[in-house]
Write a protein that holds these residues in place. Structure first.
Motif, short mmCIF file in Angstrom:
data_model
loop_
_atom_site.label_atom_id
_atom_site.label_comp_id
_atom_site.label_asym_id
_atom_site.label_seq_id
_atom_site.Cartn_x
_atom_site.Cartn_y
_atom_site.Cartn_z
N ALA A 1 37.66 38.09 40.68
CA ALA A 1 37.72 37.04 39.48
C ALA A 1 36.78 37.81 38.57
N VAL A 2 37.01 38.50 37.39
CA VAL A 2 36.02 39.00 36.44
C VAL A 2 36.15 38.27 35.30
N ASN A 3 34.90 37.65 34.99
CA ASN A 3 34.79 36.80 33.76
C ASN A 3 34.45 38.03 32.70
N ALA A 4 35.43 38.20 31.80
CA ALA A 4 35.69 39.36 30.81
C ALA A 4 35.84 38.98 29.43
N VAL A 5 35.38 39.94 28.60
CA VAL A 5 35.77 39.89 27.30
C VAL A 5 37.17 41.08 27.09
N ALA A 6 38.30 40.37 26.84
CA ALA A 6 39.56 41.06 26.94
C ALA A 6 40.25 41.23 25.92
N SER B 1 30.67 39.07 34.54
CA SER B 1 30.44 38.85 35.99
C SER B 1 31.44 39.22 36.73
N ILE B 2 31.39 39.51 38.08
CA ILE B 2 32.53 39.57 39.05
C ILE B 2 32.08 38.89 40.31
N GLU B 3 33.14 38.36 40.89
CA GLU B 3 32.97 37.65 42.19
C GLU B 3 34.28 37.72 42.96
N PRO B 4 34.27 37.65 44.27
CA PRO B 4 35.36 37.44 45.01
C PRO B 4 36.25 36.22 44.65
N VAL B 5 37.59 36.33 44.94
CA VAL B 5 38.43 35.10 44.76
C VAL B 5 38.55 34.13 45.88
N LEU B 6 38.84 34.88 47.21
CA LEU B 6 38.93 34.08 48.24
C LEU B 6 37.60 34.30 48.92
N PRO B 7 37.49 33.04 49.77
CA PRO B 7 36.23 32.82 50.76
C PRO B 7 36.34 33.88 51.62
N PRO B 8 34.99 34.55 51.91
CA PRO B 8 34.69 35.54 52.94
C PRO B 8 35.55 35.50 54.13
N GLU B 9 35.48 34.54 54.71
CA GLU B 9 36.15 34.41 55.96
C GLU B 9 37.79 34.55 55.76
#
Length: 250
Positions: free
Chosen positions: A153-158, A174-182
């Motif tokens: 998921a990217v928090n972006a100006v689009a 910012s950018i972060e994974p959507v699914l939990p690592p496991e």
């Protein structure tokens, strides 16, 4: 609900002699918003060259958020994303700038040009840009040209069309994974299963199917009320068939 109010009882305020300009601008903007909401369009008194700049205001508003001017007074007016879209339509601006979360996959990065390629959840590919070199490390961390690239998921100006389709990503905040690592690790494990993995009868799980499972997981992550989710090859009868993963929540 942050409330902004300009101080009027101080003797040494900035631009004190021209303070009326700010009131005139505020009244003009509120009259314009009121006119647009009533269906009368953009007043001629609003400077045309300022429309593009003004249309950027409120780009981070969510669909359920709004800004209220002069709340409780006869001149009260509400500003929201729907009003922003009306401004774009009236001003015939084809590009709609918005700050939002976008889910997809990073499938290419060009650090020298400050660009990246992003595959949306719909499958459409768009060009992205970034202004901070610090984001390069994060982009490369999730970079994968295959269909099994991790969904982020990217928090972006689009930039969107007025129909809501994404045209390009102007900048990443910012950018972060959507699914939990496991969960992501579990899908990668299932991807490694080969034909014959279970006493010669287990079959490999296709990448297309794993992408579908990921979509199910994303949906469950948004709406699930369970605390435990299990991902495993589907069992047909008393044996594991391995044709497709099974997702169960408890």
């Amino acid at each position: 609900m942050p409330i902004l109010e300009r101080a009027t009882n101080e003797t040494d305020t900035l631009f004190d002699e021209d303070s009326g300009i700010f009131d005139e601008a505020r009244i003009l903007i509120q009259d314009t918003l009121r006119s647009i909401q009533s269906g009368s369009g953009i007043p001629r008194t609003f400077p045309p060259h300022a429309l593009r700049e003004f249309s950027r205001f409120g780009r981070s508003l969510q669909d359920d958020e709004s800004i209220v001017f002069d709340s409780g007074s006869p001149s009260e007016v509400i500003y929201s994303q729907s009003v922003r879209r009306l401004i774009h339509e009236k001003a015939r601006l084809e590009r709609f700038e918005i700050e939002t979360l976008i889910a997809g996959q990073v499938i290419g990065v060009n650090a020298e040009k400050g660009t990246f390629d992003f595959r949306l959840s719909s499958g459409k590919q768009v060009l992205g840009r970034f202004s901070s070199d610090d984001i390069v490390v994060d982009l490369k961390q999730y970079l994968d040209r295959s269909t099994m690239a991790p969904t982020v998921a990217v928090n972006a100006v689009a930039i969107q069309s007025l129909d809501g389709d994404f045209i390009e990503i102007q900048d990443i905040l910012s950018i972060e994974p959507v699914l939990p690592p496991e969960w992501s690790e579990r899908l990668l494990t299932l991807q490694t299963l080969e034909n014959g993995w279970l006493d010669g009868i287990g079959k490999e799980v296709s990448r297309k199917l794993l992408r579908q499972v990921e979509s199910i997981l994303l949906n469950s992550l948004m709406h699930r009320s369970s605390d435990h989710t299990f991902i495993r090859p589907r069992r047909a009868g008393s044996s594991w068939s391995g044709h497709s993963p099974e997702v169960r929540s408890r």
